[in-house]
Every structure is written in structure tokens, then in C-alpha cells.
Write a protein that holds these residues in place. Sequence first.
Motif, PDB file in Angstrom:
ATOM      1  N   LEU A  52      -0.587  14.486  -5.372  1.00 36.01           N
ATOM      2  CA  LEU A  52      -0.391  13.525  -6.317  1.00 36.01           C
ATOM      3  C   LEU A  52      -0.912  12.112  -5.564  1.00 36.01           C
ATOM      4  N   LEU A  53      -0.549  12.103  -4.504  1.00 37.51           N
ATOM      5  CA  LEU A  53      -0.497  10.520  -3.600  1.00 37.51           C
ATOM      6  C   LEU A  53      -2.095  10.594  -2.950  1.00 37.51           C
ATOM      7  N   GLU A  54      -2.787  11.690  -2.957  1.00 39.20           N
ATOM      8  CA  GLU A  54      -4.092  11.766  -2.354  1.00 39.20           C
ATOM      9  C   GLU A  54      -5.237  10.309  -2.896  1.00 39.20           C
ATOM     10  N   ASP A  55      -5.558   9.483  -1.860  1.00 38.56           N
ATOM     11  CA  ASP A  55      -6.316   8.314  -2.054  1.00 38.56           C
ATOM     12  C   ASP A  55      -5.685   7.538  -2.952  1.00 38.56           C
ATOM     13  N   LYS A  56      -4.485   7.459  -3.129  1.00 38.49           N
ATOM     14  CA  LYS A  56      -3.624   6.107  -3.683  1.00 38.49           C
ATOM     15  C   LYS A  56      -3.402   5.343  -2.742  1.00 38.49           C
ATOM     16  N   LEU A  57      -3.806   3.764  -3.104  1.00 45.26           N
ATOM     17  CA  LEU A  57      -3.304   2.712  -2.214  1.00 45.26           C
ATOM     18  C   LEU A  57      -1.785   2.255  -2.530  1.00 45.26           C
ATOM     19  N   PHE A  58      -1.096   1.870  -1.450  1.00 45.84           N
ATOM     20  CA  PHE A  58       0.335   1.743  -1.522  1.00 45.84           C
ATOM     21  C   PHE A  58       0.613   0.429  -0.609  1.00 45.84           C
ATOM     22  N   GLY A  67       6.824  -9.739   5.980  1.00 42.39           N
ATOM     23  CA  GLY A  67       6.011  -8.710   6.485  1.00 42.39           C
ATOM     24  C   GLY A  67       5.489  -7.731   5.354  1.00 42.39           C
ATOM     25  N   GLU A  68       4.354  -7.240   5.564  1.00 48.44           N
ATOM     26  CA  GLU A  68       3.537  -6.274   4.417  1.00 48.44           C
ATOM     27  C   GLU A  68       2.875  -5.071   5.248  1.00 48.44           C
ATOM     28  N   ALA A  69       2.743  -4.134   4.475  1.00 46.85           N
ATOM     29  CA  ALA A  69       2.010  -2.785   5.026  1.00 46.85           C
ATOM     30  C   ALA A  69       1.381  -2.157   3.854  1.00 46.85           C
ATOM     31  N   SER A  70       0.209  -1.877   3.855  1.00 46.71           N
ATOM     32  CA  SER A  70      -0.552  -1.215   3.017  1.00 46.71           C
ATOM     33  C   SER A  70      -1.246   0.153   3.833  1.00 46.71           C
ATOM     34  N   TYR A  71      -1.062   1.462   2.983  1.00 43.19           N
ATOM     35  CA  TYR A  71      -1.263   2.463   3.480  1.00 43.19           C
ATOM     36  C   TYR A  71      -1.729   3.320   2.280  1.00 43.19           C
ATOM     37  N   THR A  72      -2.388   4.541   2.807  1.00 46.64           N
ATOM     38  CA  THR A  72      -2.742   5.560   1.650  1.00 46.64           C
ATOM     39  C   THR A  72      -2.432   7.026   2.412  1.00 46.64           C
ATOM     40  N   TYR A  73      -2.677   8.051   1.605  1.00 43.06           N
ATOM     41  CA  TYR A  73      -2.543   9.254   1.700  1.00 43.06           C
ATOM     42  C   TYR A  73      -3.975  10.034   1.777  1.00 43.06           C
ATOM     43  N   ARG A  74      -4.554  10.586   2.747  1.00 44.29           N
ATOM     44  CA  ARG A  74      -5.853  11.376   2.692  1.00 44.29           C
ATOM     45  C   ARG A  74      -5.895  12.451   3.559  1.00 44.29           C
ATOM     46  N   PRO A  84      -7.020  -4.007   2.522  1.00 46.29           N
ATOM     47  CA  PRO A  84      -7.275  -3.582   1.139  1.00 46.29           C
ATOM     48  C   PRO A  84      -8.250  -4.406   0.278  1.00 46.29           C
ATOM     49  N   GLN A  85      -9.278  -3.359  -0.210  1.00 53.49           N
ATOM     50  CA  GLN A  85     -10.340  -3.962  -1.096  1.00 53.49           C
ATOM     51  C   GLN A  85      -9.979  -4.137  -2.678  1.00 53.49           C
ATOM     52  N   ARG A  86      -8.906  -3.563  -2.954  1.00 56.31           N
ATOM     53  CA  ARG A  86      -8.312  -3.541  -4.360  1.00 56.31           C
ATOM     54  C   ARG A  86      -6.860  -3.783  -4.223  1.00 56.31           C
ATOM     55  N   GLU A  87      -6.403  -3.988  -5.511  1.00 54.26           N
ATOM     56  CA  GLU A  87      -4.839  -3.804  -5.729  1.00 54.26           C
ATOM     57  C   GLU A  87      -4.235  -2.850  -5.553  1.00 54.26           C
TER      58      GLU A  87
END
Length: 149
Positions: A52-58, A67-74, A84-87
Motif C-alpha cells: 500500500l506504500l508503493e510509490d507514495k511520497l512521504f 529538519g525535513e526528510a522526504s522518501y518513498t517506498y519502491r 520532491p516534484q510534488r506534494e
Amino acid sequence: MNTHFTIPKFRLPSFVARLGERLPQWPHALALVAGLNAALKMKLLPASELALLEDKLFRVRVNDTGGEASYTYRNGLFRPVFRPQREPDLAFAANLSAYLQLLARQEDPDTLFFNRELEITGNTELGLVVKNMLDAIEWPRLPLIQTSH
């Protein structure tokens, strides 16, 4: 004598966040992703929910450190997203003390959320999936600190 350490509620001085916002953010993403992938390897995360997390942006933001961290699950791994290119599909924001209390299981996400100490924005259904995953984690037990007087 067993000593139980309680993480106090605190907020770092505002200059820390102003300084932290100017520092590179990529180390935060690498550290967070390394921790998440270690949890995967230790089979702490429920495998049934990972699809359910596949390709979601967090995004995880620590308000009082800047501090800020963005990540995805793929493809079976958590991966950092440096620009990140989107919200994000799901974003968390809180002060450092709230995250520490959450990790120590001193507070649960619902309590922090309803006390306005944890902000969660984005896809509500995805938020529930992540919350349920966090609740299902069986953290390894660490020995209590022994002190002598």
C-alpha cells in the motif's frame, strides 16, 4: 535499582530551526531511510501492508530543528527523495520531543495528534495504514539502565 527514563515535552529554541533550515537536508533523508530499511530487514514492519506504500511520497518535518526528510517506498525498499516534484501523499510534522516520545512508545500517535503535537496531512486512508503499521511494530526490548548509588 531500575531507572525508567521519561522523555520530557520540550521545544528547542527558535534559532535552532532557523539554522537547521539553512543546512543541507539530504542527511536527514538518508538517516531516516536507513532506519526504515533496517526495520524492513529485521521484519519489524508488517509485510502485508507494504504494498500500500508503493510509490507514495512521504515527508517528515521536525519543526523545532528545521529538519525535513522526504522518501518513498519502491520495489521493496525505502528510498530518499532529495528534490520532491510534488506534494507528499502523507506528511508528518512535530517537534523533536514528540517524535522521541512516539519512538519510545511513551505516547501514541492519536494522543499526539489530538493534543496538536503531531500534524498529519495528506491522504487519510494512507495515514491510517501507516499508523496501524507503527502500532503493529514489536520493538526489540532494550535492557533497563542499572544505576548504583
